[in-house]
Scaffold this active site. Structure first.
Site, PDB file in Angstrom:
ATOM      1  N   GLY A  15       0.825  -1.198   0.000  1.00  9.19           N
ATOM      2  CA  GLY A  15       0.000   0.000   0.000  1.00  9.19           C
ATOM      3  C   GLY A  15       0.859   1.248   0.000  1.00  9.19           C
ATOM      4  O   GLY A  15       1.762   1.399  -0.806  1.00  9.19           O
ATOM      5  N   THR A  42       8.550  -9.180   5.797  1.00  8.20           N
ATOM      6  CA  THR A  42       9.012  -9.865   4.583  1.00  8.20           C
ATOM      7  C   THR A  42       9.995  -8.966   3.830  1.00  8.20           C
ATOM      8  O   THR A  42       9.871  -7.745   3.830  1.00  8.20           O
ATOM      9  CB  THR A  42       7.835 -10.216   3.656  1.00  8.20           C
ATOM     10  OG1 THR A  42       7.133  -9.017   3.295  1.00  8.20           O
ATOM     11  CG2 THR A  42       6.876 -11.166   4.353  1.00  8.20           C
ATOM     12  N   LEU A  72      -1.297 -11.860   1.742  1.00 11.44           N
ATOM     13  CA  LEU A  72      -2.279 -12.848   2.204  1.00 11.44           C
ATOM     14  C   LEU A  72      -2.152 -14.135   1.402  1.00 11.44           C
ATOM     15  O   LEU A  72      -2.205 -15.238   1.962  1.00 11.44           O
ATOM     16  CB  LEU A  72      -3.686 -12.288   2.078  1.00 11.44           C
ATOM     17  CG  LEU A  72      -4.826 -13.240   2.466  1.00 11.44           C
ATOM     18  CD1 LEU A  72      -4.730 -13.608   3.941  1.00 11.44           C
ATOM     19  CD2 LEU A  72      -6.178 -12.633   2.148  1.00 11.44           C
ATOM     20  N   GLU A  74       0.482 -15.411   0.019  1.00 12.28           N
ATOM     21  CA  GLU A  74       1.658 -16.167   0.451  1.00 12.28           C
ATOM     22  C   GLU A  74       1.395 -16.890   1.772  1.00 12.28           C
ATOM     23  O   GLU A  74       1.777 -18.056   1.936  1.00 12.28           O
ATOM     24  CB  GLU A  74       2.864 -15.240   0.588  1.00 12.28           C
ATOM     25  CG  GLU A  74       3.421 -14.769  -0.752  1.00 12.28           C
ATOM     26  CD  GLU A  74       4.821 -14.189  -0.625  1.00 12.28           C
ATOM     27  OE1 GLU A  74       5.376 -14.190   0.496  1.00 12.28           O
ATOM     28  OE2 GLU A  74       5.359 -13.740  -1.645  1.00 12.28           O
ATOM     29  N   ASP A 218     -19.141 -22.019  -0.053  1.00 13.54           N
ATOM     30  CA  ASP A 218     -20.098 -22.968  -0.636  1.00 13.54           C
ATOM     31  C   ASP A 218     -19.448 -24.019  -1.524  1.00 13.54           C
ATOM     32  O   ASP A 218     -20.134 -24.864  -2.101  1.00 13.54           O
ATOM     33  CB  ASP A 218     -21.179 -22.231  -1.425  1.00 13.54           C
ATOM     34  CG  ASP A 218     -20.630 -21.444  -2.613  1.00 13.54           C
ATOM     35  OD1 ASP A 218     -19.381 -21.383  -2.753  1.00 13.54           O
ATOM     36  OD2 ASP A 218     -21.429 -20.881  -3.388  1.00 13.54           O
ATOM     37  N   GLU A 275      -0.849 -11.505  -8.555  1.00  6.68           N
ATOM     38  CA  GLU A 275       0.558 -11.810  -8.796  1.00  6.68           C
ATOM     39  C   GLU A 275       0.674 -12.782  -9.962  1.00  6.68           C
ATOM     40  O   GLU A 275      -0.237 -13.557 -10.241  1.00  6.68           O
ATOM     41  CB  GLU A 275       1.194 -12.426  -7.538  1.00  6.68           C
ATOM     42  CG  GLU A 275       1.099 -11.549  -6.290  1.00  6.68           C
ATOM     43  CD  GLU A 275       1.919 -10.283  -6.387  1.00  6.68           C
ATOM     44  OE1 GLU A 275       2.932 -10.277  -7.117  1.00  6.68           O
ATOM     45  OE2 GLU A 275       1.536  -9.285  -5.748  1.00  6.68           O
TER      46      GLU A 275
END
Length: 307
Positions: A15, A42, A72, A74, A218, A275
């Site tokens: 961000g 990281t 998230l 990763e 679901d 990615e």
């Protein structure tokens, strides 16, 4: 009483690098809730996967992370490689944060941190893509290469508009892909400019684009395949139909699926959660129903607060 242990993985560059100014507050919230926190910033791509997959078994009680969708992704990928899958907490800090929005995780970082220690676990579907994992979207074609070709500083300033601005530059030279999609007994063949397999209420910050009545647990994905337009008028109709989810079957296919196979004559580049997911001629996608627990706001608490 022995403290609960948390591994907190964060991307300091995600961000607008807002994690740095919120980091101490988040850790303070975790510690006050009784957690002993190990912070792991990281440094390069793949660090999140290793940190989760190579952790000492049985040492941590929860894995928390902060960053964009890639961070998230990763953490989820690393957790899917583990036999003992712990709950995952998420503080969104990326440009769009589609998946966090789908789970009603607050954009405010301190509030999201409180959800991790006060919320409930939600058993969420996860996507399997050949030998890889995705959280909420696997896509090819128009706009998909934009997400991983757009410079990080452009993403930071413009948010999801960066994807649109980069993509518009390409409209005069749209490439289509001859693919065959096998889903159970159904086979779809054609030239497509875009395809996405999603488990989210929004993509690129746009709601409704993935479909109506979307449920994240679901066992089914929402599949969208956009045919090649024959003229500029059809292209405009396609864009409008996507944004409004006003489906025209002459222009696109939309359906639900728990698994599917995508076969192409040439290698097609895919994006997984924004990615690069590699170039493939054969892709097998499967919904791993309720495979992981994600910490989400407690609905009862929200109701109490509203009252």
């Amino acid at each position: 009483m022995e403290k609960k242990k948390m591994l907190f993985i964060y991307n300091p560059r995600a961000g607008k690098a807002q994690i740095r100014s919120n980091l101490l507050d988040m850790i303070d919230i975790f510690v006050k809730a009784g957690y002993e926190v190990t912070a792991y910033p990281t440094q390069s791509r793949g660090d999140g996967i290793k940190a989760v997959a190579e952790r000492t078994p049985g040492f941590y009680d929860i894995i928390a992370c902060s960053g964009g969708d890639g961070t998230l992704d990763e953490v989820v990928t690393g957790m899917m490689q583990c036999e003992n899958r712990l709950p995952i907490g998420y503080v969104p800090a990326g440009s769009t944060n589609d998946f966090a929005g789908s789970l009603k995780i607050p954009k405010n970082m301190a509030q999201a941190a409180r959800v991790i220690v006060e919320g409930r676990d939600f058993a969420c579907d996860i996507g399997s893509f050949n030998n890889d994992i995705f959280v909420y979207i696997a896509a090819f074609g128009l706009f998909t290469e934009v997400s991983y070709e757009t410079r990080q500083d452009v993403k930071n300033v413009l948010g999801h508009m960066a994807y649109l601005l980069e993509g518009v530059k390409r409209l005069s030279n749209i490439k289509s892909y001859a693919v065959k999609v096998e889903c159970g007994d159904n086979v779809i063949e054609g030239d497509f400019i875009f395809g996405m397999i999603t488990n989210s209420l929004s993509v690129g910050g746009f709601k409704r684009i993935t479909g109506k009545y979307v449920q994240l647990d679901d066992g089914e994905f929402e599949v969208t395949l956009v045919k090649r337009p024959s003229n500029p008028v059809e292209l405009n109709l396609i864009m409008a139909a996507l944004l409004n989810r006003n489906i025209d079957t002459d222009l696109m296919y939309c359906f639900k699926a728990s698994s599917l196979k995508v076969i192409s004559e040439e290698e097609v580049s895919w994006t997984l959660d924004g990615e690069f997911g590699g170039a493939h001629r054969l892709v097998q996608i499967r919904n791993c129903r309720q495979a992981l627990r994600i910490r989400v706001p407690d609905e009862k608490e929200n109701t109490d607060r509203e009252v």
